[in-house]
Every structure is written in structure tokens, then in C-alpha cells.
Scaffold this motif. Structure first.
Motif, PDB file in Angstrom:
ATOM      1  N   THR A 178       0.991  -1.121  -0.028  1.00 16.50           N
ATOM      2  CA  THR A 178       0.118   0.027  -0.085  1.00 16.50           C
ATOM      3  C   THR A 178       0.839   1.140  -0.029  1.00 16.50           C
ATOM      4  OG1 THR A 178      -0.177   0.146   2.404  1.00 16.50           O
ATOM      5  CG2 THR A 178      -1.765  -1.433   1.411  1.00 16.50           C
ATOM      6  N   GLU A 218      -0.530  -4.296   3.750  1.00 12.34           N
ATOM      7  CA  GLU A 218      -1.704  -4.727   4.409  1.00 12.34           C
ATOM      8  C   GLU A 218      -1.857  -6.141   4.005  1.00 12.34           C
ATOM      9  OE1 GLU A 218      -6.759  -4.033   4.902  1.00 12.34           O
ATOM     10  OE2 GLU A 218      -5.202  -2.603   3.763  1.00 12.34           O
ATOM     11  N   HIS A 221      -7.703  -8.079   9.046  1.00 11.50           N
ATOM     12  CA  HIS A 221      -6.751  -7.126   8.407  1.00 11.50           C
ATOM     13  C   HIS A 221      -5.602  -6.850   9.511  1.00 11.50           C
ATOM     14  CE1 HIS A 221      -9.743  -6.337   5.003  1.00 11.50           C
ATOM     15  NE2 HIS A 221     -10.520  -7.013   5.793  1.00 11.50           N
ATOM     16  N   THR A 222      -4.533  -6.749   8.866  1.00 10.79           N
ATOM     17  CA  THR A 222      -3.129  -6.316   9.508  1.00 10.79           C
ATOM     18  C   THR A 222      -2.580  -5.230   8.688  1.00 10.79           C
ATOM     19  OG1 THR A 222      -3.242  -8.411  10.886  1.00 10.79           O
ATOM     20  CG2 THR A 222      -1.318  -7.037  10.938  1.00 10.79           C
ATOM     21  N   MET A 223      -2.181  -4.387   9.206  1.00 11.94           N
ATOM     22  CA  MET A 223      -1.648  -3.126   8.626  1.00 11.94           C
ATOM     23  C   MET A 223      -0.440  -2.873   9.187  1.00 11.94           C
ATOM     24  SD  MET A 223      -4.829  -2.889   8.234  1.00 11.94           S
ATOM     25  CE  MET A 223      -5.422  -2.336   9.587  1.00 11.94           C
ATOM     26  N   ASP A 238       3.226  -0.222   8.758  1.00 10.58           N
ATOM     27  CA  ASP A 238       3.773   0.922   8.146  1.00 10.58           C
ATOM     28  C   ASP A 238       4.976   1.120   8.057  1.00 10.58           C
ATOM     29  OD1 ASP A 238       3.828   1.806  10.488  1.00 10.58           O
ATOM     30  OD2 ASP A 238       2.162   3.270  10.348  1.00 10.58           O
ATOM     31  N   ARG A 281      -4.840  -3.124  13.580  1.00  7.81           N
ATOM     32  CA  ARG A 281      -5.828  -4.415  13.037  1.00  7.81           C
ATOM     33  C   ARG A 281      -7.332  -4.234  13.230  1.00  7.81           C
ATOM     34  NH1 ARG A 281      -4.158 -10.493  14.747  1.00  7.81           N
ATOM     35  NH2 ARG A 281      -3.081 -10.141  12.749  1.00  7.81           N
ATOM     36  N   SER A 321      -0.230   6.492   9.457  1.00  5.83           N
ATOM     37  CA  SER A 321      -1.294   5.564   8.709  1.00  5.83           C
ATOM     38  C   SER A 321      -2.625   5.829   9.409  1.00  5.83           C
ATOM     39  CB  SER A 321      -0.754   4.229   9.349  1.00  5.83           C
ATOM     40  OG  SER A 321       0.485   3.958   8.711  1.00  5.83           O
TER      41      SER A 321
END
Length: 703
Positions: free
Chosen positions: A92, A97, A114-116, A118, A125, A296
Motif C-alpha cells: 500500500t 496490508e 486485516h493487519t496493517m 507501515d 488491526r 497511517s
């Protein structure tokens, strides 16, 4: 530290491993026997199987609830019996992600986790819960992140380690109005320990926690981006006869049950949790968290806080007449104000402005108070070179509002079946549409440059019922969506968040706002400890603090009152009533301070690092708060005495030992040069001869 590296290291197999890596933070999960378990953390960048034959993952048997989340549907846990479906990972703009897809064998449910990542040492999450069946499902338990945190071998550090001193937990101790951000460290004793916000507690505790291992130097830090009921829970299993301890963690959403009824084929999206880990001190964790938040979380381009325009306003504490409003506009323009805000009371008839809560929802200016409407004020404000703003509490209908009886069915219903006296249930689509349409009308019709969005209810009112489910989740999801839609529709309008002061400062609410009030309490010494604590939770450019007004003038020196807002987003209030001559000594100091803020401090705020020299300021009777440019070229230290005179030595933290600095003491105006090395080793001796007074130290690199 650079914020570049992040990836998901996936190891397929009978028990697949998901290793989330961001900067030097590592968090791993294993799908083991149908349970996604938390397998531990590392803060030095190592995957937990760096020694492939001897992985350092946690043993699920050491934890009563090892699952990485807790979800209960129709009274049944679906933490177990999970089947791997797919893993999707994409790059991303901010990093990586991943979406881990699991099916439940217990209920007809699909989970998308969902785990982001950065590149900072904090990740985000949330979970999608998809009802695959043809029947509604009741959600009654929701931990967004859970399971084992770590296991500590005490005898590595001390044969007789005191299990009551191994861990410290840092959080905001009070949930009361006017005590926001009151940070404390507490020893963690072997037991289950919780820190709750809103559900069963008042609204004024920001959902934030720090967990420090005093033996290893590791700090975990987490925020729940949620405006309603939530809770952090630690389960610390240890006793003095053992040589090791186990610590488990939960970040939970809580409310009356069911917290949501998920319709057939509906996908329910949970709130978001943010989790980080670092080796270092409290401010290392704070600044890493701020880096994550800026990059983020609070990254909506329409809600950029970088301008940090100096706000100023008036509300029900004055008569709010056209004449008084114009007089105060001139006073604020003289001070250096850049935005004038008409606060609560503009919907009320003359002499009734203190009853503004009864008129909430009227949403038109009272014709007797403003015979020419708000345009007269807006145009006059713009003629003075200031922007024009307006307060609104869109989620309430006061008893003197024309819609009070007409929209009875919109008012929330409590657990006893009683209609709420004012709060609108935004989970009702028609109510949410009306609220959004009215805000859009107000912004357009009154040509607003700033919208101040308030919300004045008790914490209990969040947990009404609608259609057999607690409204707290659906209500706030609708509120978030409304402000997201409006911010994108009006990208140049400044959105300022406020909820009885600091009752909705969480990251979920803040995503669509430029900045926020963190408290309505401006009386020293509480006002200073509020600033100190809330600049841990949020980056300083997002934090509104007030000079003068709302009791600020009642306690403390003029310099303390002013400097308490100079390290954040500055807001001004009046210093003299209509008809009184402005005090030239007072005004000279205010003008000079506002100019100093604009010229020296404001340019570094949007990327500033923050250093809390006295994290437990109230307990210490002293607050030393520093903001510094990330390249160590300049910075400011505010020193505030809260309970007695102080002679202290302050060592700047935002400096570089190899640079030369010009130091200025704002009280005297004295300047001198010192090297960063001299400052680090000798510090600055500061003498403040009374309580509730201050000094402002400025440092700037020189050649």
C-alpha cells in the motif's frame, strides 16, 4: 529510526505461521489445531524462528486463552475450530496490508483479519465478520487482539526477583471530566487487571496503555480506536516460588449484549486496535506511536493539521450579542487570532445562552439575537482577516428544539425502555441522514471555514438499545461515516472535534478531524497535567489547549496560562470584557507569545518529537514538556511548577551532541551559546520562585 521496512513473513505448513514485521517490531501468530494463537513479540527485528531449530515462540499451554482474538456468536466462541482459507498481502501507499481469511467450523462465519504494517514499530488491526448463513447472529464478545504477550524468566536477571515489581502499567488514571490525561505508572501484581473506558466508566479516559517490563526494558503500547466501551485486560500469572511468569493481553470492545446483531449475508466490521513494542523508554514508545498515528491513522489528506491556525472564540459565558461578538473579534485579531468561533449559545434567544443544551438541534441562529443572521458576523470576521467557525452538537435534540417531540422515535432507548432526554440514535438511517444533511447545510449556508463538532451526553447514554442490539457500535460507526463523508465533501473546512471537552479523543473519532479539544478544564494545575498526558496519546499538533476563558484566568501566572497552549494547537479567549480598556502589559505579552508560537514553534509541530521529562506531572508537582524538530535543529521546553517553587536542572532531549545551540530563556530574554555535548552533560539550571509559574526555553542550532 527509519520507517521503511515492513513485511509479512509467512511460513506454510500444518501449523502455518504469520510473522508481522514492521521496523524492528515483530509479532507472530500460529494457526495451531484450529486456533489462531498469539506466539509472542520481538522488538529487535528478529522473527521468532531466527534459530530455525529452536524457535522462541510462546507455548499456548502457558495461557488460559491463547487465541489472538475472542469472538462469541450466539453464545458460542468461534476462537476454535478455524480453517485456513486464504492469505492476501498487498503493498500500500503506507506499507503492507495483509488479510488472513479463516472459516469457522462452529458457526457459518468467515473471518477476515486485516493487519496493517507501515514501517513504524506499531501496527493496526481490525476484523471483518461475515455471516454466511440465512439467519441473524448475535455478537456478544469481541477482543480485537488477545493472547500471550510474553514469558519472562526471572532468574536470568535476579534469583529473587520481586514478581510485584517486574511489570509497570501506564495509563490515564482518572475517567472524570477535567482530569483527562492524568498519567500514572502502577506496579502490576499477579492477577487479572483491567483499564476500561466508557462502559461502566465515565467518558474522559483516552483508551491508551503502556506495559513496561522493568527487567528487559521492553515496552508494549496500545490504543483502541473506539469512541464507546472498550477495555484493556492483562492476565499476569506469577508467584514468588516460580522462576518465570506469563503475561497475557486483551484489547476488547465492550457493551451490553448483544453488541451487534449481524444480519444474514452481512459483513460486520470491527473497530481498530493499534499495538506496538519497542526497547527503550516511555518517550521512545510515545514518539514511535506518534509516527504511526501521523503516517497511517490520522492521515486523511482533507484533515491535514499542519496549518495549526490560532483559534479564538466566544460562547455562553458572554452575552453573545452582535456588538459583543464584533468587539471580541477585534480583540482576537489584535492578539494574533486567525479563526473566530461562535460557540454554544447561538441557537438560543437573548439572555438564554446558558441554556444552550435545551436548544441543541435547532440549528438556525436565533433571529432576536442575530437579526441579520450569521452572515453579518461571518463577513465582519473575514474583513478582519480571520476565518469564521461555528459550534454544533448535531447528535442531540434539546427540549426546546422544534424537533424534540416531532422526532421522538429518533431518541435512543435505554435498557429500561425509557427514551433518552436528548441523544439521537444515529444507528437509525433516517436520523443519520438528517444529521449529515443538516451539517452540510450549515457549512454551506453560513459559509463556515471551521466546524466545531460537540457531543454532550453521559457515558451511560452510549449504551441504549435499538432492535434488540446495543446501539454503541452502530451509532459510532454511523458518526464516523458521517464525518468522513462531510470532510471529503468540504475538504477546505477545518473540522474541530469536541465532546464535552475530551470525551471522544480516540483514534477512531479523530480520523476525520483536523484537531481536537482534549479537555474543557483550563484551570491550573490540572490544565497543565492534561496537556502533559494528552500529548502522549496524540501528536501535539492535534491537541487543542486554551489560553484565557473557561477558568484559565483564575489560577496561575499569565505566562503559565499562555505557555500551556504554546506547545500544542493554540486557542485564545478574551482578556477583557466589553467596555474595559485592554491592559497594555498583558496584551504586549500575549502578542509577543502568539508571534513566537507562529514563527518558532508552529513550523515544527506537525513533525515534532515530544519528550515528557515528568510523565507523572501531577504526582511530581512539576511539568517539564519538550517538543523538538526531528532533525534536532530546534526545540522548545516548557517548565511549569504545579505545587511549589522549583530549582531544577533540565537536560534537553531533542538535541544532538555534535551541534552548537543558541539557548534563549523567555522570561528574561537572555541568550547564550552551548554545545549539544555541554547541554547533555551539564543541563540547564532553572529557578522558578513560585508555584503555578513557568519558564520557556528555546534552543536553535547555530553555525
Amino acid at each position: 529510526m527509519t520507517h521503511n521496512f515492513c513485511d509479512l513473513y509467512y511460513q506454510a505448513g500444518e501449523n502455518p505461521v504469520f510473522s508481522y514485521r514492521s521496523s524492528l517490531a515483530v509479532y507472530e501468530e500460529v494457526l495451531q489445531g484450529g486456533v489462531l494463537v498469539s506466539s509472542g513479540y520481538n522488538a529487535a527485528g528478529y522473527p521468532l524462528n531466527v534459530l530455525s531449530g529452536f524457535p522462541s515462540r510462546l507455548n499456548p499451554a502457558d495461557f488460559a486463552e491463547p487465541s489472538a482474538f475472542n469472538i462469541e456468536i450466539d453464545g458460542r466462541s468461534i476462537d476454535f475450530g478455524l480453517k485456513f482459507v486464504d492469505l492476501k498481502t498487498e503493498r500500500t501507499e503506507n506499507g503492507v496490508e495483509s488479510v488472513l481469511i479463516l472459516d469457522s467450523s462452529i458457526k457459518s462465519v468467515r473471518l477476515k483479519i486485516h493487519t496493517m504494517l507501515d514501517g513504524t514499530q506499531m501496527f493496526s488491526r481490525y476484523i471483518e465478520i461475515e455471516n454466511l448463513s440465512d439467519e441473524s447472529m448475535a455478537l456478544s464478545r469481541l477482543s480485537l487482539l488477545a493472547g500471550g504477550l510474553e514469558k519472562t524468566e526471572h532468574d536470568r536477571y535476579s534469583v529473587h526477583a520481586n514478581v510485584n515489581k517486574i511489570y509497570s502499567v501506564g495509563y490515564f488514571e482518572s475517567d472524570r471530566w477535567g482530569r483527562e490525561g492524568e498519567f500514572v505508572w502502577h506496579d502490576l501484581t499477579p492477577e487479572s487487571f483491567s483499564v476500561s473506558a466508557r462502559f461502566g466508566n465515565d467518558r474522559f479516559r483516552h483508551p491508551l496503555i503502556f506495559i513496561r517490563n522493568n527487567l528487559t526494558g521492553l515496552i508494549y503500547f496500545s490504543q483502541i480506536g473506539w469512541s464507546s466501551g472498550c477495555r484493556f485486560t492483562l492476565d499476569y500469572n506469577a508467584n514468588s516460588e516460580r522462576t518465570s511468569s506469563a503475561l497475557a493481553f486483551k484489547a476488547e470492545v465492550v457493551s451490553h449484549n448483544p453488541m451487534a446483531v449481524i444480519a444474514p449475508k452481512e459483513t460486520f466490521v470491527t473497530p481498530e486496535v493499534h499495538m506496538g513494542v519497542i526497547n527503550g523508554g516511555l518517550d521512545d514508545a510515545v514518539n514511535e506511536m506518534h509516527a504511526h498515528i501521523r503516517k497511517s491513522v490520522l492521515n486523511m489528506k482533507e484533515a491535514d493539521p499542519a496549518e495549526c491556525l490560532v483559534g479564538a472564540g466566544m460562547g455562553a459565558e458572554h452575552d453573545m450579542s452582535v456588538e459583543t461578538s464584533k468587539n471580541f473579534m477585534r480583540q482576537f485579531a489584535d492578539m494574533g487570532g486567525e479563526v473566530f468561533i461562535v460557540d454554544a449559545g447561538w441557537e438560543c434567544p437573548p439572555e438564554k445562552q446558558t441554556e444552550w443544551g435545551n436548544y441543541s438541534g435547532t440549528l438556525v441562529p436565533d433571529p432576536d439575537r442575530y437579526p441579520n443572521g450569521l452572515h453579518e458576523l461571518s463577513e465582519y470576521c473575514h474583513s478582519l482577516g480571520m476565518k469564521f467557525g461555528l459550534w454544533v452538537d448535531i447528535e442531540s435534540l434539546g427540549r426546546d428544539c422544534p424537533y424534540f417531540e416531532e422526532r421522538l422515535e429518533w431518541r435512543a432507548t435505554d435498557i429500561f425502555g425509557k427514551r433518552n432526554p436528548r441523544m439521537i440514535d444515529m444507528s437509525i438511517p433516517e436520523a443519520a441522514k438528517w444529521a449529515e444533511d443538516e451539517l452540510a447545510r450549515i457549512i454551506s449556508e453560513y459559509k463556515l471555514d471551521l466546524l466545531r463538532a460537540d457531543h454532550n451526553v453521559s457515558f451511560r447514554e452510549y449504551f441504549a438499545f435499538n432492535g434488540g442490539e446495543c446501539i454503541s457500535i452502530r451509532h459510532h460507526q454511523a458518526v464516523y461515516k458521517m464525518y468522513e463523508n462531510l470532510k471529503k465533501r468540504f475538504p477546505t473546512v477545518i473540522f474541530e472535534n469536541c465532546a464535552g471537552g475530551g470525551a471522544r479523543t480516540d483514534l477512531g473519532m479523530m480520523k476525520n478531524f483536523n484537531h481536537t479539544w482534549v479537555s474543557d478544564c483550563q484551570r491550573a494545575p490540572y490544565s497543565v497535567s492534561i496537556t502533559n498526558g494528552m500529548t502522549m496519546a496524540l501528536p501535539p499538533e492535534r491537541v487543542d489547549r486554551l489560553f484565557a476563558g473557561m477558568g484559565c484566568h483564575e489560577h496561575g501566572s499569565l505566562d503559565l496560562q499562555m505557555r500551556n497552549t504554546m506547545l500544542t494547537h493554540m486557542t485564545l479567549n478574551v482578556v477583557a470584557p466589553v467596555g474595559a480598556e485592554l491592559n497594555s502589559s498583558q496584551m504586549d505579552f500575549i502578542r509577543r507569545s502568539v508571534k513566537l508560537y507562529k514563527d518558532f514553534i508552529r513550523p515544527i509541530l506537525p513533525a515534532a518529537k515530544v519528550y515528557h521529562h515528568t510523565p507523572e506531572a501531577k504526582k511530581e508537582g512539576l511539568c517539564v514538556l519538550e517538543i523538538a524538530a526531528p532533525d534536532s535543529t530546534k526545540g522548545v521546553i516548557g517548565i511549569f511548577t504545579l505545587s511549589k517553587a522549583q530549582k531544577i536542572c533540565v537536560t534537553p532531549k531533542g538535541i544532538n551532541a555534535g551541534k552548537q545551540y543558541k539557548i534563549t530563556l523567555d522570561n528574561s530574554g537572555a541568550s547564550f551559546a552551548l554545545s549539544g555535548y555541554e547541554l547533555m552533560n551539564g543541563g540547564l539550571k532553572i529557578d522558578i520562585p513560585s508555584s503555578l509559574a513557568s519558564e520557556l526555553v528555546l534552543y536553535e542550532e547555530v553555525n
